[in-house]
Design an enzyme around this catalytic site. Structure first.
Site, PDB file in Angstrom:
ATOM      1  N   HIS A  87     -45.522  55.460  65.379  1.00  0.00           N
ATOM      2  CA  HIS A  87     -46.103  54.254  64.783  1.00  0.00           C
ATOM      3  C   HIS A  87     -45.445  52.991  65.323  1.00  0.00           C
ATOM      4  CE1 HIS A  87     -48.436  56.396  61.596  1.00  0.00           C
ATOM      5  NE2 HIS A  87     -47.469  57.288  61.716  1.00  0.00           N
ATOM      6  N   ASN A 160     -52.246  57.167  56.036  1.00  0.00           N
ATOM      7  CA  ASN A 160     -52.972  57.119  57.308  1.00  0.00           C
ATOM      8  C   ASN A 160     -54.442  56.814  57.043  1.00  0.00           C
ATOM      9  OD1 ASN A 160     -50.861  57.674  59.043  1.00  0.00           O
ATOM     10  ND2 ASN A 160     -51.263  59.863  59.170  1.00  0.00           N
ATOM     11  N   HIS A 351     -40.871  53.733  53.210  1.00  0.00           N
ATOM     12  CA  HIS A 351     -40.265  55.036  52.884  1.00  0.00           C
ATOM     13  C   HIS A 351     -41.079  55.669  51.763  1.00  0.00           C
ATOM     14  CE1 HIS A 351     -37.700  58.240  51.910  1.00  0.00           C
ATOM     15  NE2 HIS A 351     -36.784  57.612  51.204  1.00  0.00           N
TER      16      HIS A 351
HETATM   17 FE1  HDE Z   1     -44.480  59.297  59.169  1.00  0.00          FE
HETATM   18  N1  HDE Z   1     -42.789  58.529  60.022  1.00  0.00           N
HETATM   19  N2  HDE Z   1     -43.694  61.158  59.301  1.00  0.00           N
HETATM   20  N3  HDE Z   1     -46.238  60.132  58.496  1.00  0.00           N
HETATM   21  N4  HDE Z   1     -45.314  57.511  59.109  1.00  0.00           N
HETATM   22  C1  HDE Z   1     -42.604  57.241  60.334  1.00  0.00           C
HETATM   23  O1  HDE Z   1     -40.646  56.024  59.861  1.00  0.00           O
HETATM   24  C2  HDE Z   1     -42.395  61.431  59.518  1.00  0.00           C
HETATM   25  C3  HDE Z   1     -46.482  61.435  58.267  1.00  0.00           C
HETATM   26  C4  HDE Z   1     -46.536  57.175  58.577  1.00  0.00           C
HETATM   27  O2  HDE Z   1     -45.763  50.968  59.564  1.00  0.00           O
HETATM   28  C5  HDE Z   1     -41.190  56.949  60.760  1.00  0.00           C
HETATM   29  O3  HDE Z   1     -40.077  53.849  59.752  1.00  0.00           O
HETATM   30  C6  HDE Z   1     -42.161  62.835  59.357  1.00  0.00           C
HETATM   31  C7  HDE Z   1     -47.687  61.617  57.508  1.00  0.00           C
HETATM   32  C8  HDE Z   1     -46.802  55.777  58.771  1.00  0.00           C
HETATM   33  O4  HDE Z   1     -43.588  51.175  59.559  1.00  0.00           O
HETATM   34  C9  HDE Z   1     -40.493  58.304  60.593  1.00  0.00           C
HETATM   35  C10 HDE Z   1     -43.377  63.386  59.057  1.00  0.00           C
HETATM   36  C11 HDE Z   1     -48.160  60.357  57.283  1.00  0.00           C
HETATM   37  C12 HDE Z   1     -45.686  55.280  59.436  1.00  0.00           C
HETATM   38  C13 HDE Z   1     -41.631  59.195  60.146  1.00  0.00           C
HETATM   39  C14 HDE Z   1     -44.329  62.334  59.020  1.00  0.00           C
HETATM   40  C15 HDE Z   1     -47.251  59.442  57.920  1.00  0.00           C
HETATM   41  C16 HDE Z   1     -44.776  56.382  59.628  1.00  0.00           C
HETATM   42  C17 HDE Z   1     -41.054  56.278  62.101  1.00  0.00           C
HETATM   43  C18 HDE Z   1     -43.715  64.855  58.827  1.00  0.00           C
HETATM   44  C19 HDE Z   1     -49.429  59.948  56.546  1.00  0.00           C
HETATM   45  C20 HDE Z   1     -45.468  53.868  59.925  1.00  0.00           C
HETATM   46  C21 HDE Z   1     -40.687  54.840  61.806  1.00  0.00           C
HETATM   47  C22 HDE Z   1     -43.037  65.414  57.734  1.00  0.00           C
HETATM   48  C23 HDE Z   1     -49.431  60.284  55.156  1.00  0.00           C
HETATM   49  C24 HDE Z   1     -44.847  53.014  58.877  1.00  0.00           C
HETATM   50  C25 HDE Z   1     -40.446  54.804  60.383  1.00  0.00           C
HETATM   51  C26 HDE Z   1     -44.716  51.603  59.386  1.00  0.00           C
HETATM   52  C27 HDE Z   1     -43.536  56.265  60.237  1.00  0.00           C
HETATM   53  C28 HDE Z   1     -41.434  60.504  59.879  1.00  0.00           C
HETATM   54  C29 HDE Z   1     -45.711  62.557  58.765  1.00  0.00           C
HETATM   55  C30 HDE Z   1     -47.477  58.036  57.896  1.00  0.00           C
HETATM   56  C31 HDE Z   1     -39.749  58.813  61.793  1.00  0.00           C
HETATM   57  C32 HDE Z   1     -40.829  63.532  59.525  1.00  0.00           C
HETATM   58  C33 HDE Z   1     -48.274  62.941  56.989  1.00  0.00           C
HETATM   59  C34 HDE Z   1     -48.038  55.011  58.344  1.00  0.00           C
HETATM   60  O5  HDE Z   1     -39.532  58.254  59.586  1.00  0.00           O
END
Ligand code: HDE
Length: 731
Positions: A87, A160, A351
């Site tokens: 992202h 999402n 978060h």
């Molecule tokens: Fe994320 N995801 N994600 N994700 N995610 C990040 O956090 C992660 C997942 C989503 O505009 C990171 O600050 C894991 C699903 C958005 O700043 C990180 C898993 C969904 C955003 C991270 C998922 C999301 C992130 C990277 C699997 C939809 C952007 C930068 C368990 C429900 C937020 C950050 C923004 C961002 C980890 C799966 C949505 C690395 C480990 C499912 C919208 O922490």
């Protein structure tokens, strides 16, 4: 330069002070607008010369003692921070949320129960795979992350624009992301899933098939962030004042409807304006067209946890809206652009674990893993544990605790005591009883043996993928098939392509055979599913048998974009091609008719700047045929007038209208402008009348009010996808 006092833990420690606004909170440290200020160093020393370094004589060597130079360059050298690992590419805006009526029957969260309350929000939209500078129109999932600054603390709904995800367990996330990111040996391709490593991984992960249907659908190439649905994906809990919990899925429903672009269009937008979605959001808000979404809830009573066949804890499944309707409970309006991209959009830290009393988690194993990941990632990205003090991340609720120190601590904590219990400081800050708003985790009963496994109910990988495919309109299905042909056509390893087609055969035989044909693969009548390599070698074999839990014929109208066209063209953009001495009255009628519906007619001339209409009036062409392209507009009209005949000798103009036609947009022309449509081989009817069977081609001898109204009506009907079969060979 405005200077505010810096808050301290000691301030207001006795009893909760009233909540402040986001802007107040963010401005608590200095803000700088530079008006009338003197240039200084970071130590506040006025700078007399910011043009030349200090030297030993005009032609001599630079001197190390130049503290201003060293400070400026050092700061510059450290300007970049690590981009988000996923992202990275995002755009954001401020806004407000208000609930329509109290939801105290479901939750005790203040922002959901107080209909008089306006809760500030900050929303960041993003793509997943590309780098910070990558194109907006990549085929990808869009992030839809909302930070609610509630009076009881921050709640982040980090969702999402698709309601399901690729994987069921957080342990697989690094694998998924390694597979989709540019390949490690050559860093190719940027912001694209059409390559071997992605499809290699996917073809070995049957659980991703439902999400693959979404990512290959038109949802992955939105027309605007303002025209996307949002989903919390996981099942969460709402908990009321009595402590009763219900399961909930969160939705965002855009009031402008859901709209997408064509894939060919997306690729061209990436070249013509890779900031297309960012610019669209920015300009809409600057122009006062504030995007709006309704918050939707699907509520499932605790007793119905096992009523659906699929598992509520499985993030590769959605609850069809036909089974559990989405209740629209409140509205979010985005009404302010950030002042500074880095300070706000880049530094915002979402978060999924930021919840407030009244909202709680489920045991979804993907959700549980995310609860660890988001704080961890901020530590490296924002450089330490005090990222909550960055203005955009601060709660508006008062914040007091015994946490201390760390990199870049802003708050000056006073006093002797930084532990609890204590007798030296009256135990301040004190714990909050539940009745006083303290967060109490829902006491879900839990027992079990330690095991690395998934529930058997997770092993249905195809039935919701099938439901999604079969719920699409015919044009949407064709787009999805072509997307798969495109992506798999870029895969170089034949075995990966074949494995994917074998999965598709489990979803729908028409889907599989049509994709296979595009890849030159012949499929036998009966195709068995490829092995599920996502399970451990010594796993329980029985549990890993695929089982369809949903009726094979079930369809859900809510999954098709076609159902979301709201009949409004508000905020849409129309390119009006104008040549010298163009039909002034006809163009004026069109611009007026568009404006009446909230849409914008914008003049595109042979060059930018002044251009005269046939009545001698001087107009401004904001764009020329060189500086823009029809992929950046929703519809195209070629104005008549003597100069318009020249358009047909201009290749860029021909491409302009031809693309609009190919992308199934409303295309119109009057008088001599029709010549351009003919040059672009756009079918117009006999004698310049409307083309048979093409309601979205509007041609007339003269631009009039009636023509303008037909044009507006055609746009409101949405894209004329039915034009496509005549433009392409059968699949
Ligand atoms: Fe994320 N995801 N994600 N994700 N995610 C990040 O956090 C992660 C997942 C989503 O505009 C990171 O600050 C894991 C699903 C958005 O700043 C990180 C898993 C969904 C955003 C991270 C998922 C999301 C992130 C990277 C699997 C939809 C952007 C930068 C368990 C429900 C937020 C950050 C923004 C961002 C980890 C799966 C949505 C690395 C480990 C499912 C919208 O922490």
């Amino acid at each position: 330069m405005a200077k505010r006092r810096v808050s301290s833990a000691a301030d207001g420690a006795k009893g909760a002070a009233g909540a402040r606004s986001v802007k107040d909170t963010q401005l608590e440290i200095e803000t700088k607008d530079g008006a009338g200020a003197t240039l200084t160093t970071n130590q506040g020393v006025p700078i007399n010369d910011d043009q030349d370094t200090l030297k030993a004589g005009p032609r001599g060597p630079s001197l190390l003692e130049d503290f201003h130079f060293r400070e400026k360059i050092t700061h510059f050298d450290h300007e970049r921070i690590p981009e988000r690992v996923v992202h990275a590419r995002g755009s954001a805006a401020h806004g407000v949320f208000r609930v329509y009526e109290s939801l105290d029957r479901y939750s005790r969260a203040g922002f959901l129960t107080d209909a008089a309350r306006e809760t500030p929000v900050f929303v960041r939209f993003s793509t997943v795979a590309g780098s910070r500078g990558s194109t907006d129109l990549a085929r990808d999932v869009r992030g839809f992350a909302v930070k609610f600054y509630t009076e009881e603390g921050n709640f982040d709904l980090v969702g999402n624009n698709m309601p399901v995800f690729f994987i069921q367990d957080a342990l697989k996330f690094p694998d998924l992301i390694h597979a989709v990111k540019p390949e490690p040996h050559n860093e190719i391709p940027q912001a694209a899933s059409a390559h071997d490593t992605f499809w290699d991984f996917i073809s070995l992960m049957p659980e991703s098939m439902h999400m693959i249907m979404w990512v290959m659908s038109d949802r992955a190439i939105p027309r605007s962030f303002r025209m996307m649905e949002g989903f919390g994906v996981h099942t969460f809990r709402l908990v009321d004042t009595r402590g009763t919990s219900r399961f909930v899925k969160f939705h965002w429903k855009p009031l402008l409807g859901v709209h997408s672009v064509a894939w060919d269009e997306a690729q061209k937008i990436s070249g013509k304006d890779s900031d297309f979605l960012r610019r669209d959001l920015w300009e809409a808000i600057e122009g006062g067209d504030f995007p709006e979404w309704e918050l939707g809830l699907q509520i499932v009573e605790e007793k119905d946890e096992f009523a659906f066949g699929f598992d509520l804890l499985d993030p590769t499944k959605l609850i069809p809206e036909e089974l559990v309707p989405v209740q629209r409970v409140g509205k979010m309006t985005l009404n302010r652009n950030p002042d500074n991209f880095f300070a706000e959009t880049e530094q915002v830290a979402f978060h999924i674990g930021h919840v407030v009393p009244g909202i709680d988690f489920s045991n979804d194993p993907l959700l549980q893993g995310r609860l660890f990941s988001y704080t961890d990632t901020q530590l490296i990205r924002l450089g330490g544990p005090n990222f909550h003090e960055i203005p955009i991340n601060r709660p508006i609720a008062p914040m007091h605790n015994n946490q201390r120190d760390g990199h870049m601590r802003q708050q000056i904590d006073r006093g002797q005591v930084s532990y609890q219990p204590n007798s030296l400081g009256d135990n301040d800050p004190a714990q909050a009883p539940r009745a006083a708003g303290g967060y109490v985790t829902y006491p879900q009963a839990t027992e079990g043996t330690k095991i690395r496994a998934r529930g058997e109910s997770f092993f249905d990988h195809y039935s919701q993928a099938r439901m999604f495919f079969r719920s699409q309109s015919q044009p949407e299905q064709q787009h999805l098939i072509k997307a798969l042909r495109f992506e798999l056509g870029k895969v170089e390893t034949p075995a990966i392509r074949r494995r994917m087609v074998e999965h598709l055969a489990q979803i729908d035989s028409m889907l599989a055979t049509t994709v296979a044909r595009g890849l030159g693969i012949e499929l036998p009548k009966k195709v068995s599913a490829p092995p599920n390599l996502s399970v451990p070698a010594d796993g329980d074999k029985k549990a890993h048998q695929h089982r369809d839990v949903m009726d094979r014929d079930i369809v859900s109208a809510a999954l098709s974009i076609a159902g979301f066209v709201p009949g409004s063209i508000a905020t849409r953009k129309v390119a009006i091609l104008v040549a010298p001495r163009f039909d002034g009255a006809g163009v004026a009628a069109l611009v007026k008719a568009l404006a009446a519906e909230g849409a914008k007619g914008q003049l595109v001339g042979p060059v930018v700047g002044e251009i005269k209409s046939d009545d001698g009036d001087v107009h401004q062409a904001g764009f020329s045929i060189l500086t823009t392209a029809s992929v950046l507009f929703d519809a195209v009209f070629v104005a008549g007038g003597p100069g318009a005949a020249d358009w047909s000798s201009e290749a860029d103009a021909i491409e302009f209208v031809r693309d609009a036609f190919k992308h199934c947009k409303t295309v119109g022309a009057s008088g001599e402008g029709i010549r351009l449509l003919e040059a672009a081989r756009i079918p117009v009817g006999e004698g310049g009348g409307p083309a048979p069977a093409d309601a979205a081609t509007i041609v007339a001898a003269k631009g009039t009010r009636a023509v303008a109204q037909r044009f507006v009506k055609s746009m409101a009907d949405g894209r004329l996808w039915s034009r496509e079969p005549a433009l392409h060979l059968p699949l």
